[in-house]
Motif scaffolding. Structure first.
Motif, short mmCIF file in Angstrom:
data_model
loop_
_atom_site.label_atom_id
_atom_site.label_comp_id
_atom_site.label_asym_id
_atom_site.label_seq_id
_atom_site.Cartn_x
_atom_site.Cartn_y
_atom_site.Cartn_z
N GLN A 44 1.68 -1.60 -4.95
CA GLN A 44 0.45 -1.69 -5.75
C GLN A 44 -0.35 -0.42 -5.66
OE1 GLN A 44 -2.67 -4.23 -6.55
NE2 GLN A 44 -1.57 -6.11 -6.17
N GLN A 45 -0.21 0.28 -4.55
CA GLN A 45 -0.88 1.58 -4.41
C GLN A 45 0.18 2.58 -3.97
OE1 GLN A 45 -4.88 2.37 -2.75
NE2 GLN A 45 -3.82 3.25 -1.01
N VAL A 46 0.20 3.72 -4.62
CA VAL A 46 1.15 4.74 -4.21
C VAL A 46 0.43 6.08 -3.99
CG1 VAL A 46 3.05 3.63 -5.47
CG2 VAL A 46 1.82 5.52 -6.54
N ASP A 47 0.98 6.83 -3.05
CA ASP A 47 0.53 8.20 -2.79
C ASP A 47 1.49 9.11 -3.57
OD1 ASP A 47 0.37 10.75 -1.82
OD2 ASP A 47 0.45 10.21 0.29
N PRO A 48 1.02 9.68 -4.69
CA PRO A 48 1.94 10.44 -5.55
C PRO A 48 2.66 11.58 -4.82
CG PRO A 48 -0.11 10.00 -6.71
CD PRO A 48 -0.33 9.60 -5.27
N GLN A 49 1.96 12.25 -3.89
CA GLN A 49 2.62 13.36 -3.17
C GLN A 49 3.80 12.83 -2.36
OE1 GLN A 49 1.11 16.17 -3.99
NE2 GLN A 49 -0.82 15.31 -4.73
N PHE B 262 -7.68 -2.36 -2.32
CA PHE B 262 -7.40 -1.09 -3.00
C PHE B 262 -8.58 -0.57 -3.82
CE2 PHE B 262 -2.92 -2.84 -2.80
CZ PHE B 262 -2.63 -2.13 -1.65
N SER C 72 7.24 4.43 -10.30
CA SER C 72 6.74 5.67 -9.71
C SER C 72 7.88 6.49 -9.10
CB SER C 72 5.70 5.37 -8.62
OG SER C 72 4.58 4.72 -9.16
N PRO D 3 -4.64 8.77 -4.77
CA PRO D 3 -3.70 7.65 -4.91
C PRO D 3 -3.77 7.00 -6.29
CG PRO D 3 -5.02 7.41 -2.90
CD PRO D 3 -5.66 8.49 -3.74
N LEU D 4 -2.66 6.38 -6.67
CA LEU D 4 -2.59 5.55 -7.88
C LEU D 4 -2.57 4.09 -7.46
CD1 LEU D 4 -1.90 5.02 -10.95
CD2 LEU D 4 0.51 5.10 -10.24
N VAL D 5 -3.40 3.28 -8.10
CA VAL D 5 -3.36 1.82 -7.90
C VAL D 5 -3.00 1.20 -9.24
CG1 VAL D 5 -4.72 -0.24 -7.36
CG2 VAL D 5 -5.12 1.88 -6.10
N PHE D 6 -2.07 0.25 -9.24
CA PHE D 6 -1.83 -0.42 -10.51
C PHE D 6 -2.04 -1.91 -10.43
CE2 PHE D 6 2.62 -1.62 -9.67
CZ PHE D 6 3.07 -0.61 -8.84
N SER E 292 0.82 -1.22 0.00
CA SER E 292 0.00 0.00 0.00
C SER E 292 0.85 1.26 0.00
CB SER E 292 -0.96 0.02 1.19
OG SER E 292 -0.65 -0.93 2.15
N LEU F 128 -1.13 12.42 -9.48
CA LEU F 128 -0.45 13.54 -8.83
C LEU F 128 -1.22 14.83 -9.06
CD1 LEU F 128 2.13 14.55 -7.30
CD2 LEU F 128 3.21 14.86 -9.53
N ILE G 264 5.50 10.03 -2.90
CA ILE G 264 6.55 9.57 -3.81
C ILE G 264 7.35 10.77 -4.35
CG2 ILE G 264 6.97 8.42 -6.03
CD1 ILE G 264 6.11 6.40 -4.03
N MET G 265 6.66 11.90 -4.61
CA MET G 265 7.37 13.09 -5.06
C MET G 265 8.35 13.58 -3.99
SD MET G 265 6.79 13.75 -8.20
CE MET G 265 7.72 15.28 -8.20
N PHE H 88 0.55 7.78 -12.74
CA PHE H 88 1.17 8.54 -11.64
C PHE H 88 0.99 10.04 -11.86
CE2 PHE H 88 4.66 10.75 -9.58
CZ PHE H 88 4.71 10.16 -8.33
N ILE I 26 2.00 3.04 -15.79
CA ILE I 26 2.29 3.57 -14.45
C ILE I 26 2.72 5.05 -14.48
CG2 ILE I 26 3.72 3.33 -12.39
CD1 ILE I 26 3.72 0.32 -12.82
N LEU J 8 4.37 1.35 -1.78
CA LEU J 8 5.23 1.46 -2.95
C LEU J 8 4.88 0.49 -4.07
CD1 LEU J 8 8.69 1.69 -1.11
CD2 LEU J 8 7.66 3.52 -2.47
#
Lengths: 189, 189
Positions: free
Chosen positions: A28-33, B113, A63, B75-78, A24, B70, A35-36, B66, B62, A26
């Protein structure tokens, strides 16, 4: 990187003394903020070196690699994984075992994306035994490009990956280091 | 989206009357600034609808997913691809053929997710026959979440994918539409 430690403590799952799932955060789901923020940190740590490309490997690295490349203002290249060795003269390939998947995969990068005048920053989400990273490093070496360093979000220091790469004289920057998962408890370094 | 058309004309390769490779634009190497422009465009086109998550599929989707997530602040789910069907009660899976790869793959998304109260924007790099997109749409339907629409960077309108999805009453926004690759020549709509 206290926010990343917090997020790991809150949202990861320790599956064994060696395996932690970051699905959750890195994978399958990422929080873009978030990750930035990690990408900005990598860009800051490598700000004094010349970088022409960021290299990562599908899928979890993309990502993070994207965020870092965006901050640095350079292209992102990602290696593909295949279960069979493609014999393509246009492609660098390296066969590596995967610690988490328990299988052997081939990593592929088209030759045209790695040139001898490139300065490459290698980015990945997590390093355990380091097989993927070492495979990518061999690919960079074969291309004649210059590897400026390796940026890893989560290093598991109780496994040998990051250490063996540092012993090769390569700079490895980890944002968070997990020293142990013994007893299902995450201990940071 | 003239800059994307330009980039496609300059850097893509037409492999047959049906196949175009976008390796240096979307698939193996990406220009993060350009991808961010595409993400902003998707965010703009869907600005009037409520979106809680962006869903895409590894690996080419992705970066684009992303960038869009952003811009939208969600959130992004892949979805993952596997060659074998994992029977995991915690995971939605759909078996789909792949037009470009010539194989059948299983697409997987962890149930946690996708929730019934989610409003999902589906993002992918390219649509041909639409098998991957329809598989993801079935997964969204099974989760009970609301699909607000589909955003595609490059639609190949001479193949049925986007049309069949629009015929289901689903909004599809394509940034660039390729009408034909006949004779190795890219003709935009």
């Amino acid at each position: 990187m206290d926010f990343l430690k917090q997020k790991i403590l809150q949202e990861s799952e320790v599956l064994s003394d060696h395996v932690i799932t970051l699905d959750s955060i890195l994978n399958q789901q990422v929080d873009p903020q978030m990750i930035m923020e990690l990408g900005r940190e990598f860009a800051k740590r490598f700000s004094e070196v010349k970088i022409t490309k960021v290299l990562t490997i599908e899928s979890s690295g993309i990502s993070l690699g994207f965020a870092t490349a965006l901050e640095l203002g350079v292209p992102l290249v990602f290696a593909r994984r295949r279960k069979t060795l493609v014999s393509d003269p246009e492609t660098y390939s390296e066969r590596v075992p995967s610690f988490t998947k328990g299988i052997v995969t081939d990593m592929l990068v088209s030759r045209k994306f790695l040139q001898p005048d490139d300065h490459i920053l290698l980015i990945d989400d997590i390093i355990a035994n380091g097989d993927a990273a070492r495979g990518l490093i061999r690919i960079i070496e074969r291309s004649g490009a210059n590897l400026v360093g390796v940026g890893i979000a989560v290093e598991k220091s109780f496994q040998a990956g990051a250490r063996t790469i540092r012993e090769q004289g390569i700079r490895v920057e980890s944002l968070v280091t997990v020293a142990s998962l013994q007893g299902g408890k995450i201990r940071f370094e």
